[in-house]
Design a protein around this motif. Sequence first.
Motif, mmCIF file in Angstrom:
data_model
loop_
_atom_site.group_PDB
_atom_site.id
_atom_site.type_symbol
_atom_site.label_atom_id
_atom_site.label_comp_id
_atom_site.label_asym_id
_atom_site.label_seq_id
_atom_site.Cartn_x
_atom_site.Cartn_y
_atom_site.Cartn_z
ATOM 1 N N ALA A 16 -5.286 -8.217 -1.180
ATOM 2 C CA ALA A 16 -4.639 -8.385 0.123
ATOM 3 C C ALA A 16 -5.291 -9.518 0.904
ATOM 4 O O ALA A 16 -4.605 -10.416 1.430
ATOM 5 C CB ALA A 16 -4.708 -7.082 0.912
ATOM 6 N N TYR A 20 -3.663 -13.231 2.440
ATOM 7 C CA TYR A 20 -3.688 -13.654 3.849
ATOM 8 C C TYR A 20 -4.478 -14.950 4.027
ATOM 9 O O TYR A 20 -4.072 -15.834 4.800
ATOM 10 C CB TYR A 20 -4.288 -12.540 4.714
ATOM 11 C CG TYR A 20 -3.370 -11.364 4.925
ATOM 12 C CD1 TYR A 20 -2.227 -11.470 5.710
ATOM 13 C CD2 TYR A 20 -3.657 -10.137 4.337
ATOM 14 C CE1 TYR A 20 -1.382 -10.385 5.905
ATOM 15 C CE2 TYR A 20 -2.819 -9.042 4.515
ATOM 16 C CZ TYR A 20 -1.678 -9.168 5.302
ATOM 17 O OH TYR A 20 -0.848 -8.096 5.482
ATOM 18 N N PHE A 67 2.829 -4.984 4.367
ATOM 19 C CA PHE A 67 2.024 -6.021 3.712
ATOM 20 C C PHE A 67 2.916 -7.126 3.164
ATOM 21 O O PHE A 67 2.725 -8.315 3.460
ATOM 22 C CB PHE A 67 1.174 -5.424 2.588
ATOM 23 C CG PHE A 67 0.569 -6.463 1.693
ATOM 24 C CD1 PHE A 67 -0.515 -7.205 2.121
ATOM 25 C CD2 PHE A 67 1.119 -6.736 0.445
ATOM 26 C CE1 PHE A 67 -1.063 -8.207 1.315
ATOM 27 C CE2 PHE A 67 0.592 -7.726 -0.371
ATOM 28 C CZ PHE A 67 -0.505 -8.459 0.063
ATOM 29 N N ASP A 70 4.642 -9.438 5.616
ATOM 30 C CA ASP A 70 3.819 -10.489 6.217
ATOM 31 C C ASP A 70 3.964 -11.826 5.482
ATOM 32 O O ASP A 70 3.556 -12.869 5.993
ATOM 33 C CB ASP A 70 2.342 -10.063 6.233
ATOM 34 C CG ASP A 70 2.045 -9.045 7.326
ATOM 35 O OD1 ASP A 70 2.840 -8.930 8.276
ATOM 36 O OD2 ASP A 70 0.999 -8.360 7.228
ATOM 37 N N TYR A 142 -5.483 -0.865 12.285
ATOM 38 C CA TYR A 142 -5.441 -2.324 12.214
ATOM 39 C C TYR A 142 -6.457 -2.967 13.160
ATOM 40 O O TYR A 142 -6.337 -4.142 13.511
ATOM 41 C CB TYR A 142 -4.027 -2.826 12.513
ATOM 42 C CG TYR A 142 -3.071 -2.594 11.364
ATOM 43 C CD1 TYR A 142 -2.994 -3.487 10.298
ATOM 44 C CD2 TYR A 142 -2.269 -1.459 11.319
ATOM 45 C CE1 TYR A 142 -2.133 -3.276 9.235
ATOM 46 C CE2 TYR A 142 -1.393 -1.231 10.249
ATOM 47 C CZ TYR A 142 -1.336 -2.152 9.212
ATOM 48 O OH TYR A 142 -0.482 -1.926 8.149
ATOM 49 N N LEU A 472 -5.348 -1.940 1.602
ATOM 50 C CA LEU A 472 -4.501 -3.078 1.961
ATOM 51 C C LEU A 472 -4.808 -3.539 3.380
ATOM 52 O O LEU A 472 -4.908 -4.745 3.653
ATOM 53 C CB LEU A 472 -3.022 -2.681 1.873
ATOM 54 C CG LEU A 472 -2.435 -2.344 0.509
ATOM 55 C CD1 LEU A 472 -0.962 -1.986 0.652
ATOM 56 C CD2 LEU A 472 -2.595 -3.509 -0.450
ATOM 57 N N LYS A 476 -6.489 -7.130 5.132
ATOM 58 C CA LYS A 476 -5.898 -7.866 6.255
ATOM 59 C C LYS A 476 -6.909 -8.018 7.383
ATOM 60 O O LYS A 476 -7.013 -9.093 8.000
ATOM 61 C CB LYS A 476 -4.654 -7.148 6.757
ATOM 62 C CG LYS A 476 -3.968 -7.863 7.913
ATOM 63 C CD LYS A 476 -2.642 -7.215 8.297
ATOM 64 C CE LYS A 476 -1.934 -8.030 9.370
ATOM 65 N NZ LYS A 476 -0.584 -7.524 9.684
#
Length: 488
Positions: A16, A20, A67, A70, A142, A472, A476
């Motif tokens: 993940a 990003y 995910f 994004d 998050y 995940l 991020k």
Amino acid sequence: MPKKINIIGSGFSSLAASCYLAQAGYEVNVFEKNTSVGGRARQFKKDGFTFDIGPTWYWMPDVFEKFFADFNRKTSDYYQLEKLDPAYQVYFDENDSILIPGSLNEIYQSFENEEAGSSQKLEKFITKARDNYDIAIKDLVYRPGISPMELITPETATRMGRFFTNISSEVRKEFTNKKLRKILEFPVLFLGAKPSDTPAFYSFMNYADFGLGTWHPKGGMYKVIEGMKDLAESLGVIFHLNASVDRIITEKGKAKGLVVNGKDHFADIVLSGADYHHSEQLLPEKLRQYSENYWKKKTFAPSSLLFYVGFDRKLKNVSHHTLFFDSDFEEHAKDIYDDPKWPDNPLFYASFPSITDETCAPEGKEAGIFLIPLAPDLKDDEATREHYFNIILDRFEKITGQNIKNNIIFKESFCVNDFKEAYNSYKGNAYGMANTLLQTAFLRPKLRSKKVEHLYFTGQLTVPGPGVPPSLISGKLAAGLIEKNEIK
């Protein structure tokens, strides 16, 4: 020139993060010690059978969708999902089981059939669990675990009591039926601690279970790994397999790269998705944030004894996911957390993906995965593994009313020693560090090193915690911190 980032490990969190970071413009290289990507979520194939070595439950589909969204993608771009109905089956004794259906209304009816009046109680319980889910999964998880103030929001301020009571007490004050209690306490085991040590706020796992359902990616969980790898490579990430990291290169308190199989690989930033304790062992002792004493005091999630078994016929009276709660849960929990030892009478879990997915076994045959939760760091040898295989198979045959020992084509096992060797796992734990009250959010090991500049961490020992969806999210979060703190 874009800044270079070297990532250690290729599990869910590393994959993940790599996506990003590559999307943000960094040059990303991932170093994996094993022969394939995936970390604990690798795959094992033999004689036409396919097994997920690690995670087998696909919960919280919204996290996976978020995910891929994004990157303007969908899960269906990479793998096909099927919702399981029944979601799973729970055995309590011989010919005594409860099927958990695939829809919430049917689950209410199943509870009502077991205990009159329980459906209304369950509806109330799930409403609260959904409320917790909306707060936790759509917001709190998050956050990067930097400050306790992250937990203080208008929504949590009126619900703080849920952090100071536990799941077990919440369940038991509403439900008297022992079977229903066990079913409701089961989901938090994914968080790595006893229900009595897990804050009631984590009832959001019950909503993940009953409200969102249990799913299966065709081909197994490894299809998710393959999808994430494909996405990463499309973004420019480069993967290096059989690449064992010997050391994190540091200079004047700054991370400068990795020594991999004896060769230097310099970078501007290092991110480790490997076991956190092991990652710090790759540093000089003076640059490690957490002492051995720190790790020894932490509550770790269990390890596991796993068996991957090929059967020459289809099995009866089982579901894709089948739980065997015919022994005393409290006693087994004591053997894991309170007085660590091999359990006398373990609970166990079995998965038969070939019931749902014809790609997992040759026609007319069955792929079986058996798992016994264990305390980490137990003495592990082949004789003990064989002893416990016979224990659970004897119980399996009696409870499901069938003889299967003579139908075994092969079996392979995986236990404490393998977790240590394959994943450098601290004490051979399988799921990371438990999500107890004192190991939640900002109280977990940090995403960013306090002692080494340009060094970051991700995965199940840091925030938000154990499990695939949290991993995940951890990737991020780590990528977000790097973007915030490091100039491209």
